[in-house]
Enzyme design. Structure first.
Site, PDB file in Angstrom:
ATOM      1  N   ASP A   1     -13.286  60.722 -17.909  1.00  0.00           N
ATOM      2  CA  ASP A   1     -14.097  61.838 -18.409  1.00  0.00           C
ATOM      3  C   ASP A   1     -13.523  63.101 -17.769  1.00  0.00           C
ATOM      4  O   ASP A   1     -13.851  63.430 -16.637  1.00  0.00           O
ATOM      5  CB  ASP A   1     -15.564  61.646 -18.014  1.00  0.00           C
TER       6      ASP A   1
ATOM      7  N   TRP B   1     -14.106  57.428  -9.003  1.00  0.00           N
ATOM      8  CA  TRP B   1     -14.866  56.539  -9.887  1.00  0.00           C
ATOM      9  C   TRP B   1     -13.917  55.443 -10.330  1.00  0.00           C
ATOM     10  O   TRP B   1     -12.756  55.691 -10.671  1.00  0.00           O
ATOM     11  CB  TRP B   1     -15.391  57.347 -11.072  1.00  0.00           C
TER      12      TRP B   1
ATOM     13  N   ASP C   1     -10.117  62.445  -9.064  1.00  0.00           N
ATOM     14  CA  ASP C   1     -10.062  63.837  -9.521  1.00  0.00           C
ATOM     15  C   ASP C   1      -9.073  64.608  -8.650  1.00  0.00           C
ATOM     16  O   ASP C   1      -8.968  64.377  -7.446  1.00  0.00           O
ATOM     17  CB  ASP C   1     -11.449  64.484  -9.409  1.00  0.00           C
TER      18      ASP C   1
ATOM     19  N   ASN D   1     -19.111  58.300 -14.676  1.00  0.00           N
ATOM     20  CA  ASN D   1     -17.827  59.012 -14.616  1.00  0.00           C
ATOM     21  C   ASN D   1     -18.031  60.518 -14.809  1.00  0.00           C
ATOM     22  O   ASN D   1     -17.084  61.282 -14.780  1.00  0.00           O
ATOM     23  CB  ASN D   1     -16.832  58.462 -15.646  1.00  0.00           C
ATOM     24  N   ASP D   2     -19.290  60.927 -15.003  1.00  0.00           N
ATOM     25  CA  ASP D   2     -19.579  62.326 -15.322  1.00  0.00           C
ATOM     26  C   ASP D   2     -19.915  63.123 -14.060  1.00  0.00           C
ATOM     27  O   ASP D   2     -20.872  63.889 -14.025  1.00  0.00           O
ATOM     28  CB  ASP D   2     -20.759  62.357 -16.311  1.00  0.00           C
TER      29      ASP D   2
ATOM     30  N   TRP E   1     -15.948  64.807  -8.548  1.00  0.00           N
ATOM     31  CA  TRP E   1     -15.666  64.214  -7.236  1.00  0.00           C
ATOM     32  C   TRP E   1     -14.979  65.207  -6.310  1.00  0.00           C
ATOM     33  O   TRP E   1     -14.745  64.896  -5.141  1.00  0.00           O
ATOM     34  CB  TRP E   1     -14.832  62.944  -7.398  1.00  0.00           C
TER      35      TRP E   1
ATOM     36  N   TYR F   1     -12.912  71.346  -9.958  1.00  0.00           N
ATOM     37  CA  TYR F   1     -12.244  70.229 -10.627  1.00  0.00           C
ATOM     38  C   TYR F   1     -11.056  70.740 -11.438  1.00  0.00           C
ATOM     39  O   TYR F   1     -11.152  71.750 -12.133  1.00  0.00           O
ATOM     40  CB  TYR F   1     -13.250  69.529 -11.534  1.00  0.00           C
TER      41      TYR F   1
ATOM     42  N   THR G   1      -7.822  64.634 -13.853  1.00  0.00           N
ATOM     43  CA  THR G   1      -8.127  63.279 -13.372  1.00  0.00           C
ATOM     44  C   THR G   1      -6.913  62.366 -13.508  1.00  0.00           C
ATOM     45  O   THR G   1      -6.248  62.355 -14.545  1.00  0.00           O
ATOM     46  CB  THR G   1      -9.316  62.683 -14.171  1.00  0.00           C
TER      47      THR G   1
HETATM   48  N1  ABN Z   1     -14.799  63.295 -12.744  1.00  0.00           N
HETATM   49  C1  ABN Z   1     -14.509  64.186 -13.787  1.00  0.00           C
HETATM   50  C2  ABN Z   1     -15.524  65.271 -13.948  1.00  0.00           C
HETATM   51  C3  ABN Z   1     -15.358  66.458 -13.266  1.00  0.00           C
HETATM   52  C4  ABN Z   1     -16.283  67.486 -13.415  1.00  0.00           C
HETATM   53  C5  ABN Z   1     -17.391  67.281 -14.219  1.00  0.00           C
HETATM   54  C6  ABN Z   1     -17.539  66.064 -14.896  1.00  0.00           C
HETATM   55  C7  ABN Z   1     -16.602  65.062 -14.753  1.00  0.00           C
END
Ligand code: ABN
Length: 173
Positions: A77, A102, A121, A149-150, A153, A162, A165
């Site tokens: 994600d 994750w 991430d 996964n949302d 990290w 972020y 990934t």
């Molecule tokens: N782990 C990916 C992610 C990052 C920021 C927001 C949602 C998902």
């Protein structure tokens, strides 16, 4: 009556001794130690040694890491790092690997086996913005954070922003 009282006292004493015995303590300590080492594997893992780990299927045909349909992306994600100046196993230059990841399980069509994939991430000054993928095999709602996964990290990194990934193969499932 006295005999009954003696028996009751004896049984109580034995039960107490069993509960407080050295062997019982060692057994409980063993359970704690084994449980404690297994916990980080399920399903969120620390990334410490992941980047240095050789991938078990390095010789297997891989597909296109820039595609969201790429087999390792079955539970990704976010932005695929392969589209952001990195690869599926290395952050783009200057980006920092998150310490917590994750973990999902994906089937590799090349050998029809399941592999544990770590979705690390990478964290930097801004989001990558390319190859946004949202595949959710095994994903659970955010109120179960260890299975979702949302989650950003990068909260555990020095830059909270972020960027993209990775999809690192940890081993066969
Ligand atoms: N782990 C990916 C992610 C990052 C920021 C927001 C949602 C998902």
């Amino acid at each position: 009556m006295e005999k009954l009282l003696d028996q009751w006292m004896e049984r109580s004493g034995r039960r107490l001794a069993q509960r407080l015995s050295r062997r019982g303590f060692v057994a409980k300590l063993g359970v704690l130690l084994v449980g404690g080492t297994a916990l980080p594997l399920l399903p969120v893992a620390r990334a410490a040694a992941d980047s240095a780990r050789p991938e078990p299927d390095a010789t297997t045909p891989e597909g296109d890491p820039e595609s969201c349909d790429y087999w390792r992306h079955c539970a990704i994600d976010g932005f695929a790092c392969s589209c952001c100046g990195g690869t599926q196993t290395a952050c783009p230059p200057g980006a920092e690997l998150s310490a917590v990841t994750w973990i999902g399980t994906c089937r590799n069509p090349a050998d029809d086996r399941n592999y544990v994939i770590s979705y690390n991430d990478c964290c930097a000054k801004s989001p990558c913005g390319r190859c946004i993928c949202n595949r959710n095999e095994g994903d659970r709602p955010m109120y179960q954070p260890a299975k979702s996964n949302d989650i950003n990290w990068c909260q555990s990194a020095s830059s909270n922003m972020y960027h993209c990934t990775l999809a690192v193969v940890l081993g066969e499932a």
